[in-house]
Design a protein around this motif. Structure first.
Motif, PDB file in Angstrom:
ATOM      1  N   GLN A 132      21.785  -6.988   2.632  1.00  0.00           N
ATOM      2  CA  GLN A 132      21.181  -5.726   3.057  1.00  0.00           C
ATOM      3  C   GLN A 132      19.701  -5.682   2.681  1.00  0.00           C
ATOM      4  N   ALA A 133      19.402  -6.107   1.440  1.00  0.00           N
ATOM      5  CA  ALA A 133      18.013  -6.106   0.986  1.00  0.00           C
ATOM      6  C   ALA A 133      17.174  -7.116   1.773  1.00  0.00           C
ATOM      7  N   ILE A 134      17.750  -8.271   2.042  1.00  0.00           N
ATOM      8  CA  ILE A 134      17.039  -9.304   2.793  1.00  0.00           C
ATOM      9  C   ILE A 134      16.719  -8.816   4.208  1.00  0.00           C
ATOM     10  N   THR A 135      17.721  -8.242   4.861  1.00  0.00           N
ATOM     11  CA  THR A 135      17.527  -7.737   6.230  1.00  0.00           C
ATOM     12  C   THR A 135      16.457  -6.658   6.268  1.00  0.00           C
ATOM     13  N   ARG A 136      16.510  -5.744   5.303  1.00  0.00           N
ATOM     14  CA  ARG A 136      15.546  -4.643   5.265  1.00  0.00           C
ATOM     15  C   ARG A 136      14.132  -5.161   5.047  1.00  0.00           C
ATOM     16  N   TYR A 137      13.976  -6.128   4.142  1.00  0.00           N
ATOM     17  CA  TYR A 137      12.645  -6.646   3.818  1.00  0.00           C
ATOM     18  C   TYR A 137      12.008  -7.305   5.037  1.00  0.00           C
ATOM     19  N   PHE A 138      12.769  -8.124   5.735  1.00  0.00           N
ATOM     20  CA  PHE A 138      12.206  -8.805   6.904  1.00  0.00           C
ATOM     21  C   PHE A 138      11.974  -7.844   8.061  1.00  0.00           C
ATOM     22  N   ALA A 139      12.810  -6.822   8.162  1.00  0.00           N
ATOM     23  CA  ALA A 139      12.597  -5.824   9.211  1.00  0.00           C
ATOM     24  C   ALA A 139      11.291  -5.067   8.987  1.00  0.00           C
ATOM     25  N   GLN A 140      10.957  -4.840   7.707  1.00  0.00           N
ATOM     26  CA  GLN A 140       9.697  -4.162   7.384  1.00  0.00           C
ATOM     27  C   GLN A 140       8.494  -5.093   7.532  1.00  0.00           C
ATOM     28  N   ASP A 141       8.762  -6.413   7.542  1.00  0.00           N
ATOM     29  CA  ASP A 141       7.734  -7.424   7.794  1.00  0.00           C
ATOM     30  C   ASP A 141       6.524  -7.272   6.886  1.00  0.00           C
ATOM     31  N   TRP A 142       6.802  -7.235   5.575  1.00  0.00           N
ATOM     32  CA  TRP A 142       5.714  -7.049   4.619  1.00  0.00           C
ATOM     33  C   TRP A 142       4.741  -8.220   4.632  1.00  0.00           C
ATOM     34  N   GLY A 143       3.444  -7.863   4.610  1.00  0.00           N
ATOM     35  CA  GLY A 143       2.396  -8.870   4.601  1.00  0.00           C
ATOM     36  C   GLY A 143       1.038  -8.241   4.376  1.00  0.00           C
ATOM     37  N   GLN A 144      -0.010  -8.954   4.735  1.00  0.00           N
ATOM     38  CA  GLN A 144      -1.374  -8.523   4.453  1.00  0.00           C
ATOM     39  C   GLN A 144      -1.696  -7.188   5.102  1.00  0.00           C
ATOM     40  N   GLY A 145      -1.233  -6.975   6.312  1.00  0.00           N
ATOM     41  CA  GLY A 145      -1.551  -5.734   7.016  1.00  0.00           C
ATOM     42  C   GLY A 145      -1.025  -4.509   6.283  1.00  0.00           C
ATOM     43  N   GLN A 146       0.209  -4.589   5.803  1.00  0.00           N
ATOM     44  CA  GLN A 146       0.762  -3.445   5.092  1.00  0.00           C
ATOM     45  C   GLN A 146       0.111  -3.263   3.724  1.00  0.00           C
ATOM     46  N   LEU A 147      -0.280  -4.370   3.109  1.00  0.00           N
ATOM     47  CA  LEU A 147      -0.995  -4.273   1.840  1.00  0.00           C
ATOM     48  C   LEU A 147      -2.332  -3.548   2.042  1.00  0.00           C
ATOM     49  N   GLU A 148      -3.042  -3.908   3.084  1.00  0.00           N
ATOM     50  CA  GLU A 148      -4.306  -3.244   3.385  1.00  0.00           C
ATOM     51  C   GLU A 148      -4.097  -1.762   3.676  1.00  0.00           C
ATOM     52  N   ALA A 149      -3.018  -1.432   4.365  1.00  0.00           N
ATOM     53  CA  ALA A 149      -2.726  -0.032   4.671  1.00  0.00           C
ATOM     54  C   ALA A 149      -2.449   0.766   3.403  1.00  0.00           C
ATOM     55  N   SER A 150      -1.789   0.141   2.422  1.00  0.00           N
ATOM     56  CA  SER A 150      -1.523   0.822   1.153  1.00  0.00           C
ATOM     57  C   SER A 150      -2.834   1.137   0.432  1.00  0.00           C
ATOM     58  N   PHE A 151      -3.719   0.155   0.362  1.00  0.00           N
ATOM     59  CA  PHE A 151      -5.017   0.401  -0.258  1.00  0.00           C
ATOM     60  C   PHE A 151      -5.798   1.456   0.501  1.00  0.00           C
ATOM     61  N   ARG A 152      -5.677   1.438   1.823  1.00  0.00           N
ATOM     62  CA  ARG A 152      -6.420   2.392   2.641  1.00  0.00           C
ATOM     63  C   ARG A 152      -6.013   3.827   2.327  1.00  0.00           C
ATOM     64  N   GLN A 153      -4.734   4.042   1.995  1.00  0.00           N
ATOM     65  CA  GLN A 153      -4.295   5.398   1.614  1.00  0.00           C
ATOM     66  C   GLN A 153      -5.082   5.893   0.402  1.00  0.00           C
ATOM     67  N   ALA A 154      -5.199   5.034  -0.607  1.00  0.00           N
ATOM     68  CA  ALA A 154      -5.928   5.423  -1.817  1.00  0.00           C
ATOM     69  C   ALA A 154      -7.407   5.641  -1.511  1.00  0.00           C
ATOM     70  N   LEU A 155      -7.996   4.756  -0.724  1.00  0.00           N
ATOM     71  CA  LEU A 155      -9.420   4.873  -0.402  1.00  0.00           C
ATOM     72  C   LEU A 155      -9.702   6.100   0.443  1.00  0.00           C
ATOM     73  N   ASP A 156      -8.831   6.391   1.395  1.00  0.00           N
ATOM     74  CA  ASP A 156      -9.020   7.588   2.223  1.00  0.00           C
ATOM     75  C   ASP A 156      -8.944   8.846   1.369  1.00  0.00           C
ATOM     76  N   TRP A 157      -8.018   8.851   0.405  1.00  0.00           N
ATOM     77  CA  TRP A 157      -7.899  10.003  -0.500  1.00  0.00           C
ATOM     78  C   TRP A 157      -9.194  10.162  -1.284  1.00  0.00           C
ATOM     79  N   ALA A 158      -9.706   9.068  -1.833  1.00  0.00           N
ATOM     80  CA  ALA A 158     -10.939   9.137  -2.619  1.00  0.00           C
ATOM     81  C   ALA A 158     -12.105   9.614  -1.766  1.00  0.00           C
ATOM     82  N   GLU A 159     -12.254   9.018  -0.594  1.00  0.00           N
ATOM     83  CA  GLU A 159     -13.364   9.400   0.281  1.00  0.00           C
ATOM     84  C   GLU A 159     -13.258  10.857   0.701  1.00  0.00           C
ATOM     85  N   GLY A 160     -12.030  11.315   0.934  1.00  0.00           N
ATOM     86  CA  GLY A 160     -11.824  12.696   1.336  1.00  0.00           C
ATOM     87  C   GLY A 160     -12.226  13.694   0.263  1.00  0.00           C
TER      88      GLY A 160
END
Length: 413
Positions: A303-331
């Protein structure tokens, strides 16, 4: 004449505000095993005087002879770190008052000065633990107006007073670690907002110059940070978040007996669900699990394996996570360099394969997270210097030397 004086005073205030900034931090490492988990006696109370000596810390999980000798903190400095995030159990401070509390504060002051004498700055992280329940972090979860929060905030003032004497150019105070106020959205109460704002106010009554590391709730995550309103902001504040996203990769382990949870790759695109499942079966077979145990384990793991690959974690999602913090700061008009990535790390696969990530995947993740933080001049602290639990800079067995590949992933010489 009075008008000229007023103008000069106004200009001086503007200049001072412009020059004000938190202490400069770039690359740090957490030191958690020294002053956390202060020893407890058979009656369940803290041994006194509290806290472990430096030698007791170093010998805690390995022979003292494993260590090369000399100044351990000078060695940390030589690795390329400019600060340590020093985790401190607040329990002994909460459990004492008067001369007894002062004794504990004196021990901690000497420890901080020991580190700063090696040329390192210190983020003094009040890192509550559960070994004496009365003084664990549960005491602050009764709401902003609770007696527990008032007692904790009183303790923070005492710590701030101690740190100011050491020097506001050398230390920062992080009063809370991973506070567990939930949920992580606006439907929750404003308790954490009030607690954090009130604590900043308390510290500022002691010093306007001491650097404060503030945090959101929700375990100190980005989700908690972006739900925080920095109405208490001033130029000497950092805003912390911990980067363990996705947790399913960084913390691959199971609390169940004979359970295997390991081998998810970074990024997800570098492998396949089939390959991860097959290797997991091989590790279970090698460990001697019965066919029934293997089937039961795979039911959960799949179940965990299927979920992880379905979410397709990689560089793009990592950048999006940082962007949340940066957008909050800039705001909120906060420079990105005043964000603070106080923890990041990955559990390394254990020798029996029951938990953790392959070393190559771990190193790719650490490098990717570190590079993303540095891209925006966000100071970072990796978790952790030395322990036997899979997240460690110092190799856990044999001579106590740093993992050279981990240093490389961290961009250190």
């Amino acid at each position: 004449m009075k008008k000229v004086v007023c103008v000069l005073a106004w200009l001086l205030a503007i200049a001072t505000a412009t020059e004000a900034a938190p202490i400069h931090l770039e690359r740090g490492v957490g030191v958690h095993e020294w002053l956390n988990w202060s020893p407890v006696g058979k009656d369940g109370s803290y041994n006194w005087p509290p806290y472990r000596s430096e030698q007791e810390w170093l010998a805690g999980h390995r022979p003292l002879t494993d260590w090369p000798g000399g100044d351990e903190f000078a060695r940390i400095r030589s690795m390329g770190f400019d600060f340590i995030r020093l985790s401190v159990d607040p329990g002994p401070l909460l459990a004492s008052e008067g001369a007894k509390r002062q004794q504990a504060l004196d021990i901690l002051a000497a420890a901080v000065e020991r580190v700063t004498s090696a040329g390192l700055k210190v983020v003094f992280d009040l890192h509550g633990v559960t070994q004496v329940p009365a003084y664990g972090m549960e005491m602050i979860y009764g709401g902003a107006d609770s007696k527990g929060v008032a007692h904790y905030r009183d303790m923070v003032v005492a710590v701030a007073t101690m740190l100011v004497k050491i020097g506001t150019d050398k230390v920062a105070l992080e009063p809370y670690n991973e506070p567990a106020y939930y949920p992580c959205d606006s439907s929750g109460s404003d308790d954490w907002q009030r607690i954090m704002a009130g604590t900043v106010h308390d510290i500022r009554m002691v010093s306007s110059e001491l650097t404060i590391v503030a945090t959101g709730a929700c375990g100190g995550s980005i989700a908690g940070l972006v739900n925080l309103t920095p109405s208490f902001d001033d130029p000497n504040l950092y805003y912390s978040f911990h980067m363990y996203e996705p947790h399913s990769f960084t913390h691959q382990r199971s609390d169940e007996a004979n359970a295997f949870a390991s081998g998810l790759p970074w990024p997800a695109s570098s492998s396949t669900p089939e390959a991860v499942s097959e290797l997991l079966k091989i590790r279970m077979e090698a460990a001697g699990l019965s066919k029934v145990e293997q089937v039961m384990n795979m039911t959960t793991a799949q179940q965990a394996i299927t979920r992880y690959f379905a979410q397709d974690w990689g560089q793009g999602q990592l950048e999006a996570s940082f962007r949340q913090a940066l957008d909050w700061a800039e705001g909120h008009g906060i420079p990105g360099r005043r964000l603070f990535m106080g923890e990041f790390g990955v559990i390394l696969m254990s020798a029996d394969g029951r938990m953790g990530a392959h070393d190559a995947d771990r190193l790719r993740y650490l490098s990717a997270v570190r590079r993303e933080a540095e891209r925006f001049a966000i100071p970072w602290s990796v978790w952790e210097f030395s322990n036997p639990y899979g997240m460690t800079l110092i190799l856990p067995d044999g001579p106590a030397v740093p993992d050279p590949e981990m240093l490389q992933a961290l961009g250190l010489p």
